[in-house]
Write an enzyme that holds these catalytic residues in place. Sequence first.
Site, PDB file in Angstrom:
ATOM      1  CG  HIS A 188      37.686  35.335  37.878  1.00 19.72           C
ATOM      2  ND1 HIS A 188      36.323  35.249  37.826  1.00 19.72           N
ATOM      3  CD2 HIS A 188      38.155  34.532  36.883  1.00 19.72           C
ATOM      4  CE1 HIS A 188      35.979  34.433  36.837  1.00 19.72           C
ATOM      5  NE2 HIS A 188      37.072  33.979  36.256  1.00 19.72           N
ATOM      6  CE  LYS A 223      27.257  42.192  29.746  1.00 16.14           C
ATOM      7  NZ  LYS A 223      27.405  43.631  29.663  1.00 16.14           N
TER       8      LYS A 223
END
Lengths: 185, 279
Positions: free
Chosen positions: A37, A102
């Site tokens: 990222h 999550k």
Amino acid sequence: MAISIKTPLTREMVKDLKAGDSCLISGVIYTARDAAHQRLCQLVEQSKPLPIDLKDSIIYFVGPTPAKPGQVIGSAGPTTSYRMDAYSPILIELGQTGMIGKGKRGTEVVDAMKKHKAVYFGAIGGCGALLSKCIKKSEVVAYDDLGAEAIRRLEVEDFPVIVIIDSSGNNLYETGREDYLKYNR
Amino acid sequence: MREISALIITQTVKKLCIEANCHLGNDIKKRIEQFYENEKWPQAKEVLERIIQNYKIADESNQPICQDTGMACVFLKIGQDVHIIGDVKETVNEGVRQGYEEGYLRKSVVRDPLDRVNTGDNTPAMIYFDIVPGDKIEITVAPKGFGSENMSRIAMLRPSDGLKGVKDFVLKTAEEAGPNPCPPIVIGVGIGGTFDKAAYMAKKALLRPVDKKNETAFYADLEQQLLEEVNALGIGPQGFGGKTTALAVNIEWCPTHIAGLPVAVNINCHVTRHKTEVI
């Protein structure tokens, strides 16, 4: 009944998904976690081309274990998503429509999801062996030097997820707990 | 004086790294299955069912239960009548290196917390030594995932905060962690000592089987009370709601200073892994 989703995940499809919906994803998704990222967003900052097409894409926050001989991929469950909060809004603005991870997300991510119509799915954390069975193909497409953190193109079949935050900002972590506590009162 | 060669330590550590990552302990499995039976909230029950399926697949296919195969925390209880032939730290690290390579485990360690370059072999291990009577070595390998490690907290409470302060801090830590550490969780609590000792005790508490109560009756009661109170929060498996937020609360405690009440809370996920062997 679970909702079947075939990638690409368009913004129109996203609008119909509601927090709490169980879904089975089939098609292509990309893996990326912290380091990938960071690199993607550096490229964006420098206005350079990205190694993957973000339009209508789903990114799965995962760093799998190495595949054993004969395996497509090793264990591959979700990692905690908030570490991607600084980056996700940038990628959503560029066309990403789905995230699988999550745990909680920050308001900056939810705001970007509402504005651009994106969805946050949860896969069951700590179930990497089970989830790996839904991955039929895996290929590193960028940042091989990052090992487990490389970007992989995965072909998945009926990959089970649940909508945690929908594109209106409804959040299963809030409503699921409230509903349970009401039921248990 | 008994001589033990470094090679045996390497082989044992290697084996324990692989076993711990692929085969969940029976105490945890039994506890998850008990909670599954007692859980009434459908969403929670479904998640627990998947968790059970997952560790069964890992058992059968000898593959990691979770992709975060952790930092290798290695605890050695070395008998004072043992003489180790070789460099003990290097021999432990060599075991981790071999175990993570041959077991197809993920290498998740960076050489410097700020430059963040992966060491490529999951070393160095976090090694803890204890010297005990006897001529044996007890080795425990506990791979620790960081989804839950990141949700762990420490507080230097005032003595006047007392029992209530300790309980509130444990509950606040579990509540703030919410879905992030992959509930149902196991909570290790260290009470007393110094800043560092409290954290060490919290980690050690996670090594105790979840079906083994504290040896001190007062703390055994406190473990049970805290477990019930955490499970009343309603966070549930994966944070989707339900009564199964924690599988166990394990406390370790020790004397402390007249001015202090350190409390550390080390959270572990439902994949609470540790394997022990005595050589």
